[in-house]
Design an enzyme around this catalytic site. Structure first.
Site, mmCIF file in Angstrom:
data_model
loop_
_atom_site.group_PDB
_atom_site.id
_atom_site.type_symbol
_atom_site.label_atom_id
_atom_site.label_comp_id
_atom_site.label_asym_id
_atom_site.label_seq_id
_atom_site.Cartn_x
_atom_site.Cartn_y
_atom_site.Cartn_z
ATOM 1 N N CYS A 72 30.704 5.712 -13.168
ATOM 2 C CA CYS A 72 31.682 6.617 -13.768
ATOM 3 C C CYS A 72 32.844 5.807 -14.330
ATOM 4 O O CYS A 72 32.626 4.870 -15.070
ATOM 5 C CB CYS A 72 32.133 7.651 -12.749
ATOM 6 S SG CYS A 72 32.648 6.938 -11.177
ATOM 7 N N ARG A 73 34.077 6.159 -13.934
ATOM 8 C CA ARG A 73 35.222 5.495 -14.570
ATOM 9 C C ARG A 73 35.583 4.177 -13.920
ATOM 10 O O ARG A 73 36.420 3.443 -14.415
ATOM 11 C CB ARG A 73 36.427 6.428 -14.539
ATOM 12 C CG ARG A 73 36.273 7.589 -15.485
ATOM 13 C CD ARG A 73 37.338 8.637 -15.266
ATOM 14 N NE ARG A 73 37.174 9.734 -16.212
ATOM 15 C CZ ARG A 73 37.563 10.991 -15.974
ATOM 16 N NH1 ARG A 73 38.135 11.292 -14.816
ATOM 17 N NH2 ARG A 73 37.395 11.919 -16.883
#
Lengths: 217, 217
Positions: free
Chosen positions: B179-180
DNA sequence: AGATTGCTCCAATGGATATTAGATTGTTAT
DNA sequence: ATAACAATCTAATATCCATTGGAGCAATCT
């Protein structure tokens, strides 16, 4: 979702502790000095031109962020950076500032426009030339900093003693003077003096922090 | 001496502007979000769980430090990081924090102890396996972030849609979800869901910022 | 022992910062 | 035109931080 938010806040809060340590000009100056080698509070205060109380307070903050460590030695307290990662960070935040802030580039230009500079990329060739003796790499910082860490093949003559010890430098060779880094003006002054005396002198804007050389304890 | 002091103060002051931008947890969170790609104020406010007023104020600070740029697009204002150096700095300050602050390591441990993680060093082998199709690299961020930048050979299924789109994933292969970055919990949740459904899933704690992949405008 | 030095702690000050509310501007939708 | 929305600006508040002075502590010097 609320749960992960709480965790997230904790995470960013911790990183912000490092940012807080780096958000004061005085603390940055102290970090740079400590990158040269360990120092007592009173030396730091003198060299960064602030009261010992203030220096002590800022060092306390840096200690709180675990960026520096202390050791009591007799009646002195010696501070040092926690490890090399701190010096790397100092170089990193400085170069981001230089990349993003025109104002900073302007100040730097104004400060070093006079003496010619050595481009920071020719490290290898500088070391080669220094090894062969084609140039003299001159460390003009106080001698304790030289002892803690210095560039390869460098010779130490602190700026205050330079005028008296000029005879130690061979006149035919180019002298490459360096100090604490691009924000330190000792090498600039040294180059100015050397040129006046007829030497071929250049300033190397980098110092041990930029070269990734860790000071010994 | 007094003259050079004045110049020095100017220099450190400028660098401290970057430190000031990085001394607030909320601003760091905004920077991380912007490392995923450009975003409007209101998206940023929503994703960082703060009021738009507050987000706007913090973005103003970041803009003052030239770390972000803006562009007006219709009734929206789009923010983006000024360049890749900003993303690199975010990764740098975060890893210094992780290096120095035990507290941070503890929070991270507590957060990711459950799902198995992929060690961040096997980048090359991951890419190789993804290219051959031996693993599925799954990007669970919102799709606009995937479009702005993603890891090589990654496939996009945003976390909210994952439950409905499970059939798109081949059951025999290992799924590597990301993800981030390490502070984002979407990949963790994705892995948890996938395991429940019988998939072989791992979390990759890194994201595009850590891989040095710049988002396109 | 008494004085000196190096350093830190505590308290007080003023100045900066984070956050919120209220009003305002510019843009899009109806 | 009016309404709704995105974003910013200003002002106000509470909080934090930098800096200084005074006091205290420990080590050293005489």
């Amino acid at each position: 979702m609320n749960d992960s938010r709480r965790i997230k806040d904790l995470l960013y809060e911790q990183v912000a502790r490092i940012g807080k340590a780096a958000c004061s000009p005085k603390r940055l100056e102290l970090i740079e000095l400590l990158c040269q080698g360990e120092k007592t509070v009173d030396t730091l205060a003198r060299e960064a031109a602030m009261s010992m109380k203030l220096a002590s307070a800022h060092l306390r903050e840096l200690r709180g962020a675990r960026l520096v460590e202390t050791e009591k030695r007799g009646k002195y307290v010696v501070y040092r950076i926690a490890n090399r990662a701190v010096a790397d960070f100092w170089v990193a935040i400085r170069s981001l500032a230089e990349d993003r802030l025109v104002e900073l580039r302007l100040v730097i230009e104004q400060m070093v426009s006079h003496p010619k500079e050595l481009a920071p990329q020719d490290r290898d060739s500088l070391v080669k030339m220094a090894r062969k003796g084609d140039v003299v790499v001159l460390d003009v910082r106080p001698s304790d900093e030289f002892l803690a860490a210095h560039l390869p093949f460098a010779r130490s003559i602190p700026l205050d003693e330079l005028k008296l010890r000029l005879s130690e430098l061979p006149k035919g060779k180019t002298v490459v003077a360096y100090c604490r880094g691009p924000y330190c003006l000792m090498a600039r002054d040294a180059v100015e003096l050397l040129r006046k005396k007829g030497y071929d002198a250049l300033r190397l804007p980098e110092g041990v922090a930029e070269w990734g050389i860790a000071p010994v304890r």
